[in-house]
Design a protein around this motif. Structure first.
Motif, PDB file in Angstrom:
ATOM      1  N   SER A  54       7.412   9.511   1.921  1.00  0.00           N
ATOM      2  CA  SER A  54       7.132   8.060   0.805  1.00  0.00           C
ATOM      3  C   SER A  54       7.462   7.874  -0.687  1.00  0.00           C
ATOM      4  O   SER A  54       7.816   7.105  -0.743  1.00  0.00           O
ATOM      5  CB  SER A  54       5.776   8.580   1.306  1.00  0.00           C
ATOM      6  OG  SER A  54       5.128   9.687   1.098  1.00  0.00           O
ATOM      7  N   SER A 172       6.014   1.588  -1.034  1.00  0.00           N
ATOM      8  CA  SER A 172       4.561   0.910  -1.284  1.00  0.00           C
ATOM      9  C   SER A 172       4.064   0.171  -2.339  1.00  0.00           C
ATOM     10  O   SER A 172       3.515  -0.339  -2.441  1.00  0.00           O
ATOM     11  CB  SER A 172       3.359   2.510  -1.194  1.00  0.00           C
ATOM     12  OG  SER A 172       3.661   3.571  -0.486  1.00  0.00           O
ATOM     13  N   MET A 314      -0.271   7.801  -0.860  1.00  0.00           N
ATOM     14  CA  MET A 314       0.711   6.701  -0.252  1.00  0.00           C
ATOM     15  C   MET A 314       0.404   6.791   1.297  1.00  0.00           C
ATOM     16  O   MET A 314       0.739   6.152   2.032  1.00  0.00           O
ATOM     17  CB  MET A 314       2.028   6.875  -0.599  1.00  0.00           C
ATOM     18  CG  MET A 314       2.089   6.852  -1.991  1.00  0.00           C
ATOM     19  SD  MET A 314       4.150   6.717  -2.208  1.00  0.00           S
ATOM     20  CE  MET A 314       4.592   8.262  -2.757  1.00  0.00           C
TER      21      MET A 314
END
Length: 677
Positions: A54, A172, A314
């Motif tokens: 992430s 994200s 995340m």
């Protein structure tokens, strides 16, 4: 993209191996280089791997680098190098602190634990058996890896990573642009980073990658985390490892309800890696003088926690909030224990005053940080009567799932065992009761006052009950261990002290009897799990968004749609799954994205494109060239279907030409436009 009807479970071995490697190897390498104990490194690997993927996706996007194997490898090497350096630094810092003052002993490196002893093999065997149990349980309901849970959010969870692969970003801070090119903000995309990367590595569709990833999370990552956390809390024992593994997949809410409800796949990822994060907290705040099996020394545990926190956020912020609650209660237990050990009344009062101030600050933070949209989420008012809510709570049976009385009894025994035998782990009791209380208040009361407590979980019963499952697994583990210890005492001493493969015969016999008795309830548990999976994977027609037949119909029609076309479809009828099976762009990607402006105008008036210049201009701006009609509206769409009446009625307009039909859908092409040159 998905080609319906081409992939069965027997075709996913390579996908499964690649998924397991992606979930385990980056984090395992980092943990070993940090010099964690091997079993702990294995259990914490999914947490660290989540951070690796992430954060790498965010950094790659920020640098303008397209996501692919190169940024994945760079991120993995960077995490490994950082952990190698931190591992060496931690040893030096611990050595320096160990010789200083009365607290020096708290900072010593932990002595090496046995590497391939009975506990290691019990963990390995237990987790593999759990994986098999999960596969057997889901096999009758998820008959193909192409099967999709029929929920409103499923389209986003399979389409967003596909969009991310096409556009080279899984950040994200970028993934929400699938819904709208002008979107900005934060949306937890760790789940999509995994599924898209699995698709990139194996060539499997995102749908198949998602199905396999969910199985790996449920059957490997979650049980491993539960085992390592249980070992950290209750000590390095075979019975602890086996009990935690067995109970990790015994409850219905998690993992099985979360496999279908929503679908809350990002929540599922967050919950699966939550035990590892709690284990890191336990390593930092382990009781002095009680060197039970731990993740690592305090400093290394703190490093793991710091490295794992971004991945947890995340994955899903709900998981981070749950960590704050459970981890906070763990720390509170340690602090209260320290306070009551003080001989000075003044010092004791000072510590208690600090506790009160911290709790007040946490309450104030809940008020200050409150999200208005999350506070208002969900229909106000109770969904169950108080007596029904109590029955649901006691039997671990939320949202009309089937009761699990044997598990409830095991947990009840565990509560007693914790209060009597495990002084350092009693914080698990308020953790269990507190999370269950939030669930009960949500379904039986749900006033504005209650929502001040439940808003971080979107005032949602399933999310709240999920938060209680990890404490329930740990408390249940304490109950099974207590029963085994009781059974061991009943074995004649002359027999019980003999050892076989390093295990006392008495303990081994008691373990087999107790866990075997619990396994007798496995059939009831499996029926309960399949019952809830059936609700979401095989619903009645009115509760289905896109069946297998409908996906095949959309794929058939996509062959007649140019690759650069923009297609209008009513998302409540399932037509937007065209993107999943073809990659064709949709005007309105999901039922949540009918935003003001051109989208709303075209949704309500596209059938007037040949007579209304304003509609024509909007269609030209959005490059809408085709439309799909047909399909059955989802059951609780209600009046919202009327928002798309302009799309549904294009067949009555001479500005649209019928191209083809594949029941229940019909494809049209725009051939006219009012005012067009």
């Amino acid at each position: 993209m998905l080609i319906p009807g081409t992939t069965g479970w027997s075709d996913t071995l390579v996908v499964f191996l690649a998924t397991a490697a992606l979930v385990l190897l980056p984090g395992l390498a980092a943990g070993l280089l940090l010099r964690l104990r091997p079993l702990a490194a294995l259990g914490l690997a999914p947490l660290l791997s989540t951070t690796c993927l992430s954060v790498s996706a965010v950094v790659a996007s920020a640098l303008g680098v397209r996501w692919g194997l190169a940024p994945l490898l760079v991120g993995t090497v960077a995490l490994a190098a950082a952990c190698a350096g931190l591992g060496m630094l931690a040893s030096r810092v611990n050595a320096a602190l160990a010789v200083r003052g009365r607290w020096g002993g708290r900072w010593r490196d932990l002595p090496p634990a046995p590497r391939f002893d009975a506990v290691w093999w019990a963990t390995l065997v237990g987790v593999l058996l759990v994986l098999v149990l999960v596969l057997v349980t889901i096999s009758t309901e998820l008959r193909s890896p192409e099967a999709l849970p029929q929920g409103p959010d499923t389209i986003f969870h399979v389409a967003a990573p596909q969009w991310g692969l096409e556009n080279g970003t899984l950040s994200s801070f970028e993934i929400g642009r699938f819904n709208s090119p002008t979107w900005s903000g934060f949306y937890p995309s760790a789940f999509y980073a995994f599924t898209a990367t699995i698709s990139l590595l194996t060539g499997a569709s995102v749908v198949v990658s998602s199905s396999v990833f969910v199985v790996v999370l449920v059957g490997l990552a979650w049980p491993l985390g539960c085992v390592v956390l249980a070992l950290a809390l209750f000590g390095r024992r075979v019975v602890v490892a086996l009990s935690a593994a067995l109970l990790s997949v015994a409850f219905t809410t998690f993992p099985y309800l979360l496999m279908g409800f929503g679908v809350l796949w990002p929540n599922l990822l967050g919950q699966a890696i939550l035990p590892a994060a709690v284990a890191a907290v336990a390593g930092v705040f382990r009781p002095a003088g009680r060197p039970a099996y731990a993740v690592g020394d305090r400093l290394r545990s703190a490093i793991v926690l710091a490295l794992g926190a971004p991945g947890l956020v995340m994955a899903h912020p709900n998981a981070f909030v749950t960590l704050c609650v459970i981890g906070g209660l763990l720390v509170l237990g340690r602090v209260l224990g320290y306070a009551f050990r003080q001989t000075s009344g003044r010092r004791r009062l000072a510590v208690l005053a600090g506790v009160v101030a911290t709790l007040a600050a946490a309450a104030a933070a809940s008020v200050v940080l409150r999200s208005g949209s999350m506070f208002a989420t969900g229909a106000a008012g109770p969904e169950r009567t108080p007596s029904e809510a109590w029955q649901d709570l006691i039997n671990f049976a939320p949202r009309h799932t089937r009761p699990l009385p044997v598990l409830a009894a095991v947990v009840a025994i565990g509560v007693v065992a914790l209060l009597v035998r495990h002084r350092g782990v009693r914080w698990l009791v308020p953790a269990l009761f507190g999370t269950l209380a939030l669930y009960w208040l949500n379904i039986a009361v749900d006033t504005d006052t209650v929502r001040w407590l439940t808003w971080p979980w979107y005032n949602n019963a399933v999310r709240l009950h999920t938060a209680a499952i990890l404490p329930a697994v740990l408390v249940g583990t304490a109950g099974l261990v207590a029963l085994v210890d009781l059974g061991t005492r009943l074995v004649p001493s002359t027999l019980g002290r003999r050892q076989v493969l390093g295990l006392r015969v008495g303990t081994a016999a008691a373990t087999v009897v107790v866990l075997g008795a619990v396994c007798l309830d496995a059939g009831v548990q499996a029926d309960a799990h399949r019952h809830i999976l059936h609700r979401y994977f095989h619903p009645k027609a009115a509760d289905s968004w896109a069946s297998g037949a409908e996906l095949r119909a959309l794929h058939e029609l996509s062959a007649k749609v140019p690759e650069d076309a923009v297609v209008a479809a009513n998302p409540w009828n399932g037509g937007t799954y065209l993107y999943v099976v073809s990659g064709r762009t949709l005007l309105i990607p999901t039922e949540k994205t009918n935003t003001p402006g051109d989208r709303q105008l075209l949704a309500s008036s596209l059938d007037r494109v040949g007579t209304d210049a304003e509609v024509c201009a909007a269609a030209e701006r959005q490059h809408v060239t085709h439309a799909i009609t047909g399909g059955q509206p989802f059951s609780w769409a209600g009046d919202r279907v009327q928002q798309y009446v302009g799309i549904d009625h294009v067949g009555s307009s001479p500005a649209w030409r019928r191209v083809a039909a594949a029941p229940p859908f019909t494809l049209y092409e725009r051939v006219g436009c009012a005012g067009a040159a």
